[in-house]
Design a protein around this motif. Structure first.
Motif, mmCIF file in Angstrom:
data_model
loop_
_atom_site.group_PDB
_atom_site.id
_atom_site.type_symbol
_atom_site.label_atom_id
_atom_site.label_comp_id
_atom_site.label_asym_id
_atom_site.label_seq_id
_atom_site.Cartn_x
_atom_site.Cartn_y
_atom_site.Cartn_z
ATOM 1 N N UNK A 251 0.815 -1.210 0.000
ATOM 2 C CA UNK A 251 0.000 0.000 0.000
ATOM 3 C C UNK A 251 0.849 1.260 0.000
ATOM 4 N N UNK A 252 2.099 1.142 0.470
ATOM 5 C CA UNK A 252 2.998 2.300 0.503
ATOM 6 C C UNK A 252 4.426 1.812 0.685
ATOM 7 N N UNK A 253 5.376 2.694 0.430
ATOM 8 C CA UNK A 253 6.777 2.350 0.655
ATOM 9 C C UNK A 253 7.005 2.057 2.130
ATOM 10 N N UNK A 254 6.386 2.882 2.992
ATOM 11 C CA UNK A 254 6.568 2.688 4.437
ATOM 12 C C UNK A 254 6.058 1.327 4.887
ATOM 13 N N UNK A 255 4.898 0.915 4.364
ATOM 14 C CA UNK A 255 4.338 -0.386 4.740
ATOM 15 C C UNK A 255 5.252 -1.513 4.294
ATOM 16 N N UNK A 256 5.826 -1.383 3.111
ATOM 17 C CA UNK A 256 6.699 -2.443 2.632
ATOM 18 C C UNK A 256 8.004 -2.489 3.427
ATOM 19 N N UNK A 257 8.571 -1.340 3.730
ATOM 20 C CA UNK A 257 9.813 -1.316 4.501
ATOM 21 C C UNK A 257 9.608 -1.980 5.856
ATOM 22 N N UNK A 258 8.460 -1.725 6.477
ATOM 23 C CA UNK A 258 8.153 -2.357 7.769
ATOM 24 C C UNK A 258 8.036 -3.872 7.604
ATOM 25 N N UNK A 259 7.300 -4.291 6.584
ATOM 26 C CA UNK A 259 7.112 -5.727 6.324
ATOM 27 C C UNK A 259 8.443 -6.414 6.048
ATOM 28 N N UNK A 260 9.218 -5.859 5.129
ATOM 29 C CA UNK A 260 10.476 -6.480 4.745
ATOM 30 C C UNK A 260 11.465 -6.489 5.905
ATOM 31 N N UNK A 261 11.511 -5.403 6.664
ATOM 32 C CA UNK A 261 12.427 -5.341 7.787
ATOM 33 C C UNK A 261 12.128 -6.383 8.845
ATOM 34 N N UNK A 262 10.844 -6.576 9.136
ATOM 35 C CA UNK A 262 10.456 -7.578 10.140
ATOM 36 C C UNK A 262 10.850 -8.983 9.691
ATOM 37 N N UNK A 263 10.763 -9.254 8.388
ATOM 38 C CA UNK A 263 11.114 -10.587 7.899
ATOM 39 C C UNK A 263 12.618 -10.748 7.744
ATOM 40 N N UNK A 264 13.309 -9.668 7.462
ATOM 41 C CA UNK A 264 14.773 -9.746 7.453
ATOM 42 C C UNK A 264 15.288 -10.093 8.848
ATOM 43 N N UNK A 265 14.627 -9.607 9.879
ATOM 44 C CA UNK A 265 15.016 -9.923 11.255
ATOM 45 C C UNK A 265 14.878 -11.409 11.556
ATOM 46 N N UNK A 266 14.005 -12.096 10.801
ATOM 47 C CA UNK A 266 13.835 -13.541 10.982
ATOM 48 C C UNK A 266 14.927 -14.343 10.267
ATOM 49 N N UNK A 267 15.703 -13.661 9.442
ATOM 50 C CA UNK A 267 16.775 -14.343 8.723
ATOM 51 C C UNK A 267 16.599 -14.401 7.229
ATOM 52 N N UNK A 268 15.505 -13.834 6.699
ATOM 53 C CA UNK A 268 15.293 -13.883 5.262
ATOM 54 C C UNK A 268 16.263 -12.950 4.551
ATOM 55 N N UNK A 269 16.788 -13.446 3.423
ATOM 56 C CA UNK A 269 17.780 -12.685 2.662
ATOM 57 C C UNK A 269 17.229 -12.194 1.327
ATOM 58 N N UNK A 270 16.048 -12.679 0.941
ATOM 59 C CA UNK A 270 15.458 -12.265 -0.339
ATOM 60 C C UNK A 270 13.939 -12.226 -0.200
ATOM 61 N N UNK A 271 13.350 -11.110 -0.592
ATOM 62 C CA UNK A 271 11.907 -10.938 -0.601
ATOM 63 C C UNK A 271 11.465 -10.861 -2.055
ATOM 64 N N UNK A 272 10.477 -11.699 -2.426
ATOM 65 C CA UNK A 272 10.010 -11.750 -3.809
ATOM 66 C C UNK A 272 8.576 -11.222 -3.870
#
Length: 301
Positions: A251-272
C-alpha cells in the motif's frame, strides 16, 4: 538487513510482443536482484486465460536482459522429468550466460497434478517423488553421463555435455516446509523458499505468520545441522502474497519497509514480490510498486 535482496515474479500471462518483453526489460531497469516466473501449465484463477511456458519465456527473457538473474519459482515433478528438465536447464544457463536459478518444489494438488490424466498424488507420494527427483537432477547437472534406476525416475546413459555455465551447476532454491523437504534443501540447496504457513492465510494474523516463519527457519537450521552444513550458506527466500499480510505491504513504501524489515530480522535474505496484474489478486498500484522497488532497498540498508 544490508544483505536483503528484492526480487519479483512475472506471471507468463502476456504475449511476448504485447507487454511480456517490456516487463522483463523493466525489471532489469528497476534493479531487481532476480526475476522469476511460475512453472505451471496453468494456475488457479488464470486457468481460462493466456498462460505461456516457463522455459521458452525464460529463454526469451535471457535474450533481452544482461544482468538480471532469472529462474523458476517453482518447478515441480507434477509434469517434469529430471532428464528432460536437466537438458532445458543447461540450455537456459548457456543462453543466459550463467544467470539461471532453479526454484523447485514437491508440487501440489492444482491443475498441474491432473492435467496429464493421472490421479493427484498424496502428500506422502509427492514427498517420495521429490526425494528422488532432486538428487537425480543434481547428478544430471554435474555429471556428463548418468545411469540410474529409481522407483519413480530413471536415466539410461543420459548425456548432459557441456554442463552448466555455473559450476558445479546452477543453484537450486528448494521450496519446503516439511522435514523431508527441509533435508533436501539442506543437502542440495543454495537457497530455501517458503510462502509461509498456508493454514494461516485465511484467518491468521501477521504476528502468527511471522512466528510460523521463525519456526520454519529454525527447522531449516536443524536440518542443516543434521547434514553437517552451516545454515548461513543458504539464502532464505520469502515469496509474498500468501501470508495473512496479503497485499497490505504494497500500500505504501513505508508499509513495505516495515514488512520487509520484520522478515529480514527472521533471517530472510530475499523478498520476492509479484509484478502487478490488474483485476487479479496481484492488483498492486503500479506507481507504488515502482516506488517500493526504487526506494525501499536504501531504507532497509
Amino acid at each position: 538487513m544490508t544483505d536483503l535482496r528484492l526480487s519479483t515474479v512475472i506471471l507468463p500471462v502476456d504475449r511476448w510482443h504485447e507487454g511480456g518483453r517490456d516487463k522483463w526489460r523493466r525489471a532489469e531497469e528497476l534493479g531487481f536482484h532476480a526475476t522469476y516466473t511460475y512453472d505451471h501449465l496453468s494456475w488457479r484463477t488464470f486457468r481460462d486465460g493466456p498462460w505461456f511456458g516457463a522455459v521458452p519465456t525464460l529463454t526469451a527473457a535471457a535474450a533481452v536482459t544482461e544482468r538480471l538473474r532469472l529462474g523458476t519459482l517453482v518447478t515441480s515433478p507434477n509434469f517434469r522429468h529430471p532428464v528432460t528438465l536437466a537438458k532445458d536447464l543447461i540450455s537456459l544457463d548457456d543462453v543466459s550466460g550463467g544467470r539461471i536459478t532453479l526454484g523447485i518444489g514437491a508440487g501440489g494438488n492444482g491443475f498441474d497434478a491432473t492435467v496429464l490424466g493421472q490421479e493427484p498424488w498424496t502428500p506422502r507420494e509427492r514427498a517420495d517423488r521429490f526425494g528422488e527427483f532432486v538428487p537425480l537432477l543434481d547428478r544430471l547437472l554435474t555429471e556428463d553421463a548418468v545411469s540410474q534406476r529409481g522407483e519413480f525416475y530413471s536415466a539410461d546413459e543420459a548425456r548432459d555435455i557441456p554442463g552448466c555455465v555455473q559450476r558445479p551447476r546452477l543453484p537450486f532454491a528448494v521450496a519446503a516446509t516439511g522435514p523431508r523437504g527441509m533435508r533436501l534443501a539442506a543437502r542440495y540447496g543454495q537457497a530455501w523458499v517458503t510462502t509461509g504457513d498456508p493454514k494461516l492465510f485465511e484467518e491468521g494474523t501477521p504476528e502468527q505468520s511471522r512466528a510460523a516463519l521463525a519456526g520454519q527457519v529454525g527447522r531449516l537450521g536443524a536440518a542443516c545441522e543434521e547434514t553437517g552444513r552451516d545454515v548461513a550458506e543458504l539464502d532464505k527466500i520469502l515469496l509474498t502474497a500468501f501470508t495473512p499480510d496479503r497485499n497490505r505491504p504494497f500500500e505504501s513504501v513505508e508499509a513495505f519497509v516495515d514488512f520487509a524489515g520484520r522478515h529480514a530480522e527472521l533471517g530472510f535474505t530475499e523478498i520476492v514480490v509479484h509484478w502487478p496484474i490488474a483485476d487479479s489478486e496481484f492488483a498492486i498500484d503500479p506507481g507504488v510498486f515502482e516506488a517500493i522497488v526504487t526506494e525501499a532497498p536504501a531504507r532497509l540498508g
